[in-house]
Enzyme design. Structure first.
Site, PDB file in Angstrom:
ATOM      1  N   GLU A 117       0.778  -1.260   0.091  1.00 21.89           N
ATOM      2  CA  GLU A 117       0.109   0.061  -0.169  1.00 21.89           C
ATOM      3  C   GLU A 117       0.776   1.220   0.111  1.00 21.89           C
ATOM      4  OE1 GLU A 117      -3.401   1.104   0.338  1.00 21.89           O
ATOM      5  OE2 GLU A 117      -3.384  -0.985  -0.891  1.00 21.89           O
ATOM      6  N   ASP A 264      -5.032  -9.434  -7.208  1.00 22.49           N
ATOM      7  CA  ASP A 264      -5.360  -8.594  -8.274  1.00 22.49           C
ATOM      8  C   ASP A 264      -3.790  -7.756  -8.880  1.00 22.49           C
ATOM      9  OD1 ASP A 264      -5.384  -7.260  -5.976  1.00 22.49           O
ATOM     10  OD2 ASP A 264      -6.376  -5.717  -6.619  1.00 22.49           O
ATOM     11  N   GLU A 374     -19.264  -4.972  -2.684  1.00 21.01           N
ATOM     12  CA  GLU A 374     -18.089  -5.428  -2.495  1.00 21.01           C
ATOM     13  C   GLU A 374     -17.822  -6.850  -3.024  1.00 21.01           C
ATOM     14  OE1 GLU A 374     -14.054  -4.081  -0.647  1.00 21.01           O
ATOM     15  OE2 GLU A 374     -15.672  -3.427  -1.997  1.00 21.01           O
ATOM     16  N   GLU A 414     -12.639   0.420  -9.585  1.00 19.77           N
ATOM     17  CA  GLU A 414     -12.364  -0.723 -10.691  1.00 19.77           C
ATOM     18  C   GLU A 414     -13.321  -0.910 -11.763  1.00 19.77           C
ATOM     19  OE1 GLU A 414      -9.931  -1.172  -7.059  1.00 19.77           O
ATOM     20  OE2 GLU A 414     -12.293  -0.866  -7.393  1.00 19.77           O
ATOM     21  N   THR A 505      -1.022   0.754 -10.130  1.00 15.85           N
ATOM     22  CA  THR A 505      -2.318   0.227  -9.681  1.00 15.85           C
ATOM     23  C   THR A 505      -3.206   1.278  -8.870  1.00 15.85           C
ATOM     24  OG1 THR A 505      -3.298  -1.607  -8.378  1.00 15.85           O
ATOM     25  CG2 THR A 505      -1.433  -0.665  -7.547  1.00 15.85           C
TER      26      THR A 505
END
Length: 515
Positions: A117, A264, A374, A414, A505
């Site tokens: 992150e 992902d 979600e 997304e 990302t």
């Protein structure tokens, strides 16, 4: 490796009407772009007035929140968006702030720092903004030394995090602490997930290129090697590796995985590293192609009641048993297939990506709030005792092809991300309109007090209770994709040949390596 388009198209069996590229390039919608820019300015203004320097702002309680390293993550998330939107005031406000941060420690003792992150959001933001402000947006910065400080701070941060890779395998520890001393966080089982291991290579390679210090790239490459040449219990289908590795020896622990949560970014970065440098990262492309082909063959799944939809199932057993469940994070996959198809000049991948982009948008289109949950499930065959919607959702499932298993929406990007790639690849305004419909639903259900909050129940029209977090990635990703899908063509936009920038990302544009 060249793949037959006819073969791949035969594998995607759902009867979906695929868009074809328009005769002209994508056309800007200035009115819509202006509305998104105004929403960004309002959300930033509320954060700036009430929580600047803290990680996020609570728009319901009007409180400052520290939930991501305490370095002010919203400012980093927002910076490249402000640059692309040409908002000179916000850009310079953030540039004045960044040199004041001490990236060698955290304000509170024993607070955790998540490596992937922090890499994607902080390091990615610093490198991206440096690329943009040294390049096509140089006119925005008032103080050249603040631009230079972006790279200096990126190097400081990289040096602070580098000890994560000092393991026997070179696979990093995923959680760290910097205060009072650098140390590893709790990792009881000694593992790292595929997302945490596979989401480092782009930013650390770019850091090495910009600083001239090859060590940063070498650290990430040593980790990446375990993913590209997997060992252990790792593969249900060719190219589809498991979602958990041992930090000790780098071996995969199980073959379970897919394109969603915990996996992902690995698949996302395989093709994006090829875009960054097609010569050096040619094998990353081969691994993406293998995964893409296996996905089309084995994971593409169509609800029995809605065979026009295509979702991506997950692998849940070594023999290749799949779970008919997906999540909002997996919705990026449409964009990945479209990007891969453009780079490889393989229309079959583009078409499959369009199929996914349309299908995942239809999840938005069917809920009461107009926003996807979600997590959700479906059934490709007949119901079983253990694989069916709850009675209160059965009628909904029969109409829509899915039922939700987690109704939360934390402002994720997304679905809109894949619509962005679909629009840039085809020029078909249908995708631009889809994104706008999604935005109108988000604005209605999530907008509050001049900002935006996640919602807890997409299955009711108003979204139910708010979660009271204006996520920084909403400014950095969701609003950026909404803006770009309506904005004029510019250097950071996706082109038919890929373009000069690759989005990390967290949607921070990084300049591709010069050949």
């Amino acid at each position: 490796m060249k793949t037959s388009s006819a073969l791949l198209l035969g594998l995607a069996t759902a009867p979906v009407a695929l868009a074809k590229r328009s005769d002209s390039a994508p056309v800007a919608n200035h009115e819509r772009a202006g509305q998104i820019r105004a929403a960004f300015q309002s959300a930033w203004g509320k954060y700036s007035a009430n929580a600047f320097g803290h990680d996020t702002w609570g728009p319901v309680s009007n409180t400052a929140q520290d939930n991501n390293d305490q370095w002010g993550v919203t400012a980093f998330d927002a910076l490249s968006t402000a640059i692309i939107m040409n908002d000179e005031d916000i850009v310079n406000q953030i540039l004045d702030y960044i040199p004041s941060i001490n990236f060698t420690t955290t304000p509170r003792k024993f607070d955790g720092v998540n490596l992937v992150e922090t890499t994607g959001r902080y390091l990615g933001a610093l490198l991206s903004s440096y690329d943009l402000l040294k390049g096509p947006y140089s006119r925005l910065a008032h103080n050249a030394s603040n631009v230079d400080a972006l790279l200096k701070q990126a190097e400081t941060l990289g040096s602070s995090l580098a000890f994560a890779f000092q393991t026997a395998s070179g696979v990093p520890q995923p959680n760290l602490m910097l205060n009072p001393t650098p140390q590893y966080g709790n990792n009881r089982f000694g593992v790292i997930n595929l997302n945490e291991a596979g989401g480092l290579i782009l930013e650390w390679t770019r850091l090495a290129d910009l600083t001239g210090n090859k060590t940063y790239a070498d650290l990430a490459a040593a980790c990446e090697k375990h993913l590209l040449y997997p060992e252990g219990v790792y593969q249900a289908y060719p190219g589809m590796v498991g979602n958990q590795l041992s930090v000790g020896d780098g071996h995969f622990q199980r073959p379970y995985g897919g394109w969603g949560v915990n996996s992902d970014v690995y698949y996302e970065y395989l093709i994006k590293m090829y875009m960054y440098d097609p010569a050096t990262f040619a094998y990353n492309k081969e691994r993406w192609v293998a995964a893409a082909n296996s996905t089309i063959t084995h994971l593409a799944s169509h609800p029995k009641v809605r065979p026009d939809l295509t979702f991506l199932a997950g692998v849940i057993a070594g023999g290749g048993q799949v779970s008919e469940t997906s999540d909002h994070l997996a919705a990026f996959a449409g964009g990945s297939f479209i990007l891969g198809g453009l780079l490889l000049k393989e229309q079959a991948y583009v078409d499959f990506g369009l199929q996914l982009a349309e299908s995942y948008f239809q999840v938005y289109n069917q809920t009461a709030s107009g926003i996807a949950p979600e997590h959700w499930n479906w059934v490709a065959g007949d119901f079983t005792q253990y694989d069916r919607p709850p009675p209160e959702q059965e009628a909904f499932y029969n109409r829509t092809g899915f039922w939700d298993t987690d109704s939360h929406y934390p402002l994720r990007p997304e679905v809109i991300e894949s619509l962005y790639y679909a629009y840039r690849a085809t020029g078909d305004v249908k995708y631009q309109d889809h994104a706008w419909q999604a935005w109108e639903s988000i604005n209605k259900a999530c907008g509050i007090n001049g900002g935006f909050s996640g919602i807890k129940n997409v299955s009711v029209a108003d979204g139910g209770d708010k979660d009271d977090i204006q996520q920084g990635f909403f400014l950095g990703e969701t609003l950026k994709y909404l803006y770009l899908i309506n904005a004029d063509d510019q250097d950071v936009q996706l082109k038919q040949d890929g373009g000069d920038y690759v989005l990390n990302t967290k949607a921070h544009p990084l300049k591709i390596r010069e050949q």
